[in-house]
Design a protein around this motif. Structure first.
Motif, PDB file in Angstrom:
ATOM      1  N   LYS A  28       0.806  -1.221   0.000  1.00 48.96           N
ATOM      2  CA  LYS A  28       0.000   0.000   0.000  1.00 48.96           C
ATOM      3  C   LYS A  28       0.839   1.272   0.000  1.00 48.96           C
ATOM      4  N   GLY A  29       2.168   1.120  -0.096  1.00 48.34           N
ATOM      5  CA  GLY A  29       3.041   2.288  -0.168  1.00 48.34           C
ATOM      6  C   GLY A  29       3.044   3.128   1.090  1.00 48.34           C
ATOM      7  N   MET A  30       2.827   2.517   2.232  1.00 49.41           N
ATOM      8  CA  MET A  30       2.779   3.255   3.497  1.00 49.41           C
ATOM      9  C   MET A  30       4.183   3.552   4.014  1.00 49.41           C
ATOM     10  N   ARG A  31       4.315   4.646   4.717  1.00 52.22           N
ATOM     11  CA  ARG A  31       5.546   4.942   5.437  1.00 52.22           C
ATOM     12  C   ARG A  31       5.598   4.006   6.635  1.00 52.22           C
ATOM     13  N   ILE A  32       6.769   3.799   7.200  1.00 52.64           N
ATOM     14  CA  ILE A  32       6.909   2.794   8.246  1.00 52.64           C
ATOM     15  C   ILE A  32       6.054   3.107   9.473  1.00 52.64           C
ATOM     16  N   ALA A  33       6.004   4.375   9.898  1.00 52.32           N
ATOM     17  CA  ALA A  33       5.199   4.725  11.075  1.00 52.32           C
ATOM     18  C   ALA A  33       3.720   4.452  10.817  1.00 52.32           C
ATOM     19  N   ASP A  34       3.249   4.797   9.618  1.00 47.68           N
ATOM     20  CA  ASP A  34       1.850   4.549   9.266  1.00 47.68           C
ATOM     21  C   ASP A  34       1.559   3.054   9.189  1.00 47.68           C
ATOM     22  N   ALA A  35       2.499   2.292   8.620  1.00 46.92           N
ATOM     23  CA  ALA A  35       2.315   0.842   8.502  1.00 46.92           C
ATOM     24  C   ALA A  35       2.269   0.196   9.884  1.00 46.92           C
ATOM     25  N   LYS A  36       3.150   0.627  10.789  1.00 45.45           N
ATOM     26  CA  LYS A  36       3.145   0.085  12.153  1.00 45.45           C
ATOM     27  C   LYS A  36       1.823   0.392  12.843  1.00 45.45           C
ATOM     28  N   ARG A  37       1.363   1.636  12.714  1.00 44.96           N
ATOM     29  CA  ARG A  37       0.102   2.041  13.346  1.00 44.96           C
ATOM     30  C   ARG A  37      -1.070   1.227  12.778  1.00 44.96           C
ATOM     31  N   TYR A  38      -1.105   1.046  11.462  1.00 48.29           N
ATOM     32  CA  TYR A  38      -2.182   0.305  10.806  1.00 48.29           C
ATOM     33  C   TYR A  38      -2.207  -1.148  11.285  1.00 48.29           C
ATOM     34  N   VAL A  39      -1.044  -1.794  11.267  1.00 53.55           N
ATOM     35  CA  VAL A  39      -0.967  -3.196  11.697  1.00 53.55           C
ATOM     36  C   VAL A  39      -1.325  -3.319  13.171  1.00 53.55           C
ATOM     37  N   ARG A  42      -5.055  -3.056  13.562  1.00 48.66           N
ATOM     38  CA  ARG A  42      -5.748  -4.249  13.070  1.00 48.66           C
ATOM     39  C   ARG A  42      -5.570  -5.440  14.012  1.00 48.66           C
ATOM     40  N   LEU A  43      -4.398  -5.504  14.679  1.00 50.73           N
ATOM     41  CA  LEU A  43      -4.149  -6.596  15.614  1.00 50.73           C
ATOM     42  C   LEU A  43      -4.706  -6.313  17.005  1.00 50.73           C
ATOM     43  N   GLY A  44      -5.022  -5.054  17.277  1.00 50.62           N
ATOM     44  CA  GLY A  44      -5.548  -4.686  18.588  1.00 50.62           C
ATOM     45  C   GLY A  44      -4.457  -4.588  19.655  1.00 50.62           C
ATOM     46  N   VAL A  45      -3.262  -4.179  19.254  1.00 49.32           N
ATOM     47  CA  VAL A  45      -2.150  -4.017  20.189  1.00 49.32           C
ATOM     48  C   VAL A  45      -1.533  -2.642  19.968  1.00 49.32           C
ATOM     49  N   GLY A  46      -0.594  -2.275  20.836  1.00 54.39           N
ATOM     50  CA  GLY A  46       0.137  -1.029  20.669  1.00 54.39           C
ATOM     51  C   GLY A  46       1.303  -1.223  19.714  1.00 54.39           C
ATOM     52  N   PRO A  47       1.765  -0.146  19.087  1.00 54.47           N
ATOM     53  CA  PRO A  47       2.891  -0.263  18.152  1.00 54.47           C
ATOM     54  C   PRO A  47       4.147  -0.882  18.779  1.00 54.47           C
ATOM     55  N   ARG A  48       4.368  -0.666  20.055  1.00 57.65           N
ATOM     56  CA  ARG A  48       5.554  -1.236  20.716  1.00 57.65           C
ATOM     57  C   ARG A  48       5.448  -2.752  20.838  1.00 57.65           C
ATOM     58  N   ASP A  49       4.236  -3.272  20.897  1.00 54.01           N
ATOM     59  CA  ASP A  49       4.049  -4.730  21.017  1.00 54.01           C
ATOM     60  C   ASP A  49       4.408  -5.462  19.723  1.00 54.01           C
ATOM     61  N   LEU A  50       4.481  -4.753  18.617  1.00 55.09           N
ATOM     62  CA  LEU A  50       4.761  -5.393  17.329  1.00 55.09           C
ATOM     63  C   LEU A  50       6.124  -6.074  17.294  1.00 55.09           C
ATOM     64  N   SER A  51       7.063  -5.598  18.100  1.00 54.70           N
ATOM     65  CA  SER A  51       8.398  -6.204  18.104  1.00 54.70           C
ATOM     66  C   SER A  51       8.630  -7.097  19.321  1.00 54.70           C
ATOM     67  N   ASP A  52       7.602  -7.380  20.089  1.00 54.59           N
ATOM     68  CA  ASP A  52       7.702  -8.259  21.255  1.00 54.59           C
ATOM     69  C   ASP A  52       7.467  -9.703  20.802  1.00 54.59           C
ATOM     70  N   ASN A  53       8.533 -10.489  20.770  1.00 56.10           N
ATOM     71  CA  ASN A  53       8.438 -11.866  20.277  1.00 56.10           C
ATOM     72  C   ASN A  53       7.399 -12.696  21.025  1.00 56.10           C
ATOM     73  N   ALA A  54       7.410 -12.618  22.347  1.00 55.50           N
ATOM     74  CA  ALA A  54       6.504 -13.458  23.139  1.00 55.50           C
ATOM     75  C   ALA A  54       5.042 -13.081  22.907  1.00 55.50           C
ATOM     76  N   ALA A  55       4.752 -11.796  22.954  1.00 59.21           N
ATOM     77  CA  ALA A  55       3.371 -11.344  22.768  1.00 59.21           C
ATOM     78  C   ALA A  55       2.883 -11.670  21.356  1.00 59.21           C
ATOM     79  N   MET A  56       3.713 -11.435  20.376  1.00 57.00           N
ATOM     80  CA  MET A  56       3.304 -11.687  18.998  1.00 57.00           C
ATOM     81  C   MET A  56       3.212 -13.179  18.698  1.00 57.00           C
ATOM     82  N   HIS A  57       4.022 -13.990  19.345  1.00 57.22           N
ATOM     83  CA  HIS A  57       3.932 -15.440  19.147  1.00 57.22           C
ATOM     84  C   HIS A  57       2.534 -15.933  19.541  1.00 57.22           C
ATOM     85  N   GLU A  58       2.074 -15.483  20.693  1.00 57.32           N
ATOM     86  CA  GLU A  58       0.739 -15.878  21.160  1.00 57.32           C
ATOM     87  C   GLU A  58      -0.358 -15.290  20.276  1.00 57.32           C
ATOM     88  N   LEU A  59      -0.235 -14.016  19.943  1.00 51.93           N
ATOM     89  CA  LEU A  59      -1.262 -13.362  19.133  1.00 51.93           C
ATOM     90  C   LEU A  59      -1.346 -13.959  17.730  1.00 51.93           C
TER      91      LEU A  59
END
Length: 114
Positions: A28-39, A42-59
């Motif tokens: 979609k040609g998004m900038r990284i900050a916009d892509a992180k916010r969008y994802v 959609r996942l129902g988490v905060g942007p900082r949780d996107l790089s948390d291996n344990a939290a994302m493994h479960e989700l």
């Protein structure tokens, strides 16, 4: 492509959510900050949780988005790679040709355009 790949790698790729963010950047040609916010939205988490291996493994397991295992053990009900890709396409509202071709093969007709 190189920048999206390096950012996805920096977010642990499939171990966390780097692959999802990179997919939004490329599709979609998004900038990284916009892509992180969008994802994150959609996942129902905060942007900082996107790089948390344990939290994302479960989700990723709960949402059937596919996950990488640190050991040889896997769960019997984890999705196949193509099924995980279909779940990702649905979650992020993306059109993925591989998923469409697979569904077309199952139903014998093309899916409706979005």
């Amino acid at each position: 492509m190189d920048v999206a790949h390096s950012c996805a790698s920096g977010m642990n790729g499939l171990r966390a959510a780097g692959d999802l963010v990179a997919r939004m950047q490329m599709a979609k040609g998004m900038r990284i900050a916009d892509a992180k916010r969008y994802v994150a939205d959609r996942l129902g988490v905060g942007p900082r949780d996107l790089s948390d291996n344990a939290a994302m493994h479960e989700l990723r397991g709960e949402l059937r988005l596919g996950r990488i295992f640190e050991t040889e053990a896997s769960y019997y009900d984890d999705p196949s790679p193509l099924e995980a890709k279909a779940h990702i396409a649905e979650l992020l509202d993306l059109r993925l040709p591989a998923v469409e071709r697979f569904r077309e093969g199952l139903t014998g007709r093309r899916p409706a355009a979005r």
